[in-house]
Design a protein around this motif. Structure first.
Motif, PDB file in Angstrom:
ATOM      1  N   PHE A   1      93.952  62.938  12.917  1.00 57.86           N
ATOM      2  CA  PHE A   1      93.553  62.202  11.793  1.00 57.86           C
ATOM      3  C   PHE A   1      94.269  61.285  11.192  1.00 57.86           C
ATOM      4  CE2 PHE A   1      91.576  66.534  11.516  1.00 57.86           C
ATOM      5  CZ  PHE A   1      90.496  66.502  10.908  1.00 57.86           C
TER       6      PHE A   1
ATOM      7  N   ALA B   1      93.599  70.602   8.279  1.00 60.38           N
ATOM      8  CA  ALA B   1      94.034  69.373   7.866  1.00 60.38           C
ATOM      9  C   ALA B   1      94.085  69.327   6.101  1.00 60.38           C
ATOM     10  CB  ALA B   1      93.301  67.996   8.363  1.00 60.38           C
ATOM     11  N   ARG B   2      93.036  70.101   5.837  1.00 63.83           N
ATOM     12  CA  ARG B   2      93.166  70.221   4.165  1.00 63.83           C
ATOM     13  C   ARG B   2      93.180  71.779   4.107  1.00 63.83           C
ATOM     14  NH1 ARG B   2      90.616  65.693   5.657  1.00 63.83           N
ATOM     15  NH2 ARG B   2      88.827  66.670   6.218  1.00 63.83           N
TER      16      ARG B   2
ATOM     17  N   GLY C   1      89.912  61.265  13.102  1.00 60.88           N
ATOM     18  CA  GLY C   1      89.273  62.377  12.265  1.00 60.88           C
ATOM     19  C   GLY C   1      88.124  62.922  12.806  1.00 60.88           C
TER      20      GLY C   1
ATOM     21  N   GLN D   1      85.007  70.992  14.797  1.00 67.97           N
ATOM     22  CA  GLN D   1      85.349  69.947  13.348  1.00 67.97           C
ATOM     23  C   GLN D   1      85.735  70.364  12.474  1.00 67.97           C
ATOM     24  OE1 GLN D   1      85.654  66.475  13.913  1.00 67.97           O
ATOM     25  NE2 GLN D   1      85.995  66.224  11.916  1.00 67.97           N
ATOM     26  N   GLN D   2      85.125  71.614  11.817  1.00 72.19           N
ATOM     27  CA  GLN D   2      85.135  72.288  10.801  1.00 72.19           C
ATOM     28  C   GLN D   2      86.568  73.025  10.684  1.00 72.19           C
ATOM     29  OE1 GLN D   2      82.424  75.205   9.965  1.00 72.19           O
ATOM     30  NE2 GLN D   2      83.294  76.227   8.166  1.00 72.19           N
TER      31      GLN D   2
ATOM     32  N   ILE E   1      96.413  67.961  14.579  1.00 73.25           N
ATOM     33  CA  ILE E   1      95.983  67.387  13.113  1.00 73.25           C
ATOM     34  C   ILE E   1      96.681  65.879  13.034  1.00 73.25           C
ATOM     35  CG2 ILE E   1      96.065  67.615  10.669  1.00 73.25           C
ATOM     36  CD1 ILE E   1      94.273  69.726  12.321  1.00 73.25           C
TER      37      ILE E   1
ATOM     38  N   GLU F   1      89.175  70.408  10.225  1.00 75.25           N
ATOM     39  CA  GLU F   1      89.283  69.777   8.650  1.00 75.25           C
ATOM     40  C   GLU F   1      89.786  70.754   7.834  1.00 75.25           C
ATOM     41  OE1 GLU F   1      85.286  68.568   7.922  1.00 75.25           O
ATOM     42  OE2 GLU F   1      85.210  66.934   9.136  1.00 75.25           O
TER      43      GLU F   1
END
Length: 368
Positions: A65, A354-355, A30, A347-348, A61, A351
Motif C-alpha cells: 500500500f 491496511a484499514r 495497493g 485483496q479484501q 501492507i 484492505e
C-alpha cells in the motif's frame, strides 16, 4: 548434470506437481491480483512447499500500500504447509513433511553473525523463499520454494498436534521474542505496550512470560479489552492525552521500565519516551520503513539516559526456543486470529489489514 535441472529430473515428489498455480500477485500500489503463474522449479538442495496458510504481516501492507518494493512480486512470509518435492542433495526433508519456513537465514560466519546481528548479514538480506518473480516470501501463492540456505537451516518440522494456522505464528513470534530480549524486559519490571494490534498483542504475550506488570494503550476499545484478556493489568485510551500521567501514576511517578511501541507513528516515539522512566528503554518494533523521520527531545536521551532501541526481523539463534512457544502451545496465539480469507479474496483481506476495524486483528490467507 548441472544444478539447473528441472523438477522432473531432480526432484523426489509427493506426486504429480502441476506446472502452474494460483497466486496473489502484487501488481501496482495497493493492488494484488489473483493470477495463474508458474510453480517455481526445484533444483539441487531446494525444497518445494505447498502452502496451507499464510498470515498477513504489517510489512506486507507497507510494501503493497505504500509501494516500498517494486511490483510484480508474490509476498507473504508467515507461512506453513507440506513439503511436496525435494531436490537432489536434500536429506533433512522428504515429501509429506509438515513444515513452516522462514524466508531469511543468515550465513552464520560473517562479522554481523558473530555479533548476533543476524538481520544485518548479507545472506540474511537475500530472501531465500519464493513463489516467483523477485523472491519475497511467496506465501500468497499456493506453492513456495525454499532455496538451499533456507532449506538447510530455515525450515521447521511441525508436530501433528500443531495446525498449519498455529504454525504461521512461528516466524512472527521469533521476531517478538527477539524484540522483548532487546528491550531487556526482566521479572518485576513494568512494561507499557503501545498499540494493541496483532504485533502489540504478541509483544504482550511474550512479555508476560517475563513479568506480570503489563499495561497497554490503544484508541480502539475492543483492542484494549482484548489486551486485558491476554494479561494486561490495565489498558489506556491514548486519545485523552493522559497516557503518560496514567503510567507514571502506576509507578510511583517514575514511568515504565520498558515501553514497546507497536505502531508506526513518529509522534508516538515522543510519547513513549515521556512514558519511560529515567534510564528506561523504548523499543521501536514498527519503525521499519525508509521514509519516516522521527524527532524527539534530545534531553530524554542525553540527560534522562533513556535508550531508544530497534528490532528487525527474526534471530536464528532463538529459532528453537521461540518456536517452542508456538509448538508447545505456550502462547494463546490463536486468540488473536479474527479473519480467514481464501486466496480468491486476498485483496479484501489486505484492505482489511491496511484499514482495521474494531473487530479485526490477525488475518490469515488460507489455501485449499
Amino acid at each position: 548434470m548441472s544444478g539447473t535441472r528441472t523438477i522432473v529430473e531432480t526432484a523426489t515428489t509427493l506426486g504429480p506437481i502441476p506446472k502452474t498455480m494460483r497466486a496473489g500477485v502484487y501488481r501496482e500500489k495497493g493492488i494484488v491480483r489473483v493470477e495463474e503463474v508458474p510453480i517455481p522449479e526445484v533444483r539441487d538442495h531446494e525444497v518445494l512447499i505447498k502452502v496451507a496458510a499464510c498470515g498477513i504481516c504489517g510489512t506486507d501492507i507497507k510494501k503493497i500500500f505504500q509501494r516500498y518494493v517494486e511490483p510484480p512480486q508474490i509476498l507473504g512470509h508467515e507461512l506453513a504447509g507440506t513439503v511436496v518435492a525435494v531436490g537432489s542433495g536434500v536429506t533433512k526433508w522428504k515429501p509429506g513433511d509438515r513444515v513452516m519456513s522462514f524466508h531469511h537465514t543468515p550465513c552464520g560466519e560473517c562479522f554481523y553473525c558473530e555479533k548476533r546481528l543476524f538481520s544485518q548479514c548479507q545472506q540474511y538480506k537475500t530472501t531465500g523463499l519464493t513463489g516467483g518473480f523477485t523472491p519475497n516470501g511467496g506465501g500468497f501463492g499456493e506453492y513456495v520454494k525454499a532455496m538451499p540456505w533456507v532449506a538447510e537451516r530455515g525450515v521447521v518440522a511441525l508436530p501433528d498436534n500443531v495446525t498449519f494456522e498455529e504454525a504461521t505464528f512461528i516466524e512472527p513470534i521469533n521476531t517478538i521474542v527477539k524484540a522483548v530480549q532487546k528491550a531487556r524486559v526482566a521479572p518485576g519490571e513494568t512494561v507499557l505496550v503501545i498499540g494493541c494490534g496483532p504485533i502489540g498483542l504478541q509483544l504482550l504475550m511474550v512479555s508476560k512470560l517475563q513479568t506480570g506488570n503489563l499495561y497497554t494503550s490503544d484508541p480502539i476499545a475492543e483492542r484494549r479489552a482484548k489486551s486485558l484478556t491476554l494479561g494486561a493489568i490495565e489498558s489506556f485510551d491514548p486519545t485523552n492525552g493522559k497516557l503518560v500521567g496514567a503510567i507514571r501514576a502506576k509507578t510511583e511517578g517514575r514511568g515504565a521500565d520498558a515501553v514497546l511501541v507497536a505502531v508506526a507513528h513518529p509522534a508516538l516515539v515522543t510519547e513513549a519516551l515521556a512514558a519511560a522512566r529515567p534510564g528506561g528503554r523504548v523499543l521501536l518494533f514498527a519503525a521499519n520503513d525508509p521514509v519516516t523521520k522521527i524527532e524527539f527531545p534530545a534531553a530524554a536521551v542525553g540527560i534522562d539516559e533513556k535508550e531508544i532501541l530497534g528490532s528487525y526481523s527474526a534471530a536464528v539463534d532463538i529459532q528453537d526456543t521461540a518456536g517452542a512457544l508456538v509448538l508447545q502451545k505456550k502462547l494463546p496465539v490463536m486468540d488473536i486470529v479474527t479473519h480467514r480469507f481464501p486466496l480468491d479474496r486476498i485483496q479484501q483481506a489486505l484492505e482489511l489489514a491496511a484499514r482495521p476495524t474494531a473487530q479485526s486483528l490477525k488475518i490469515l490467507i488460507t489455501h485449499t
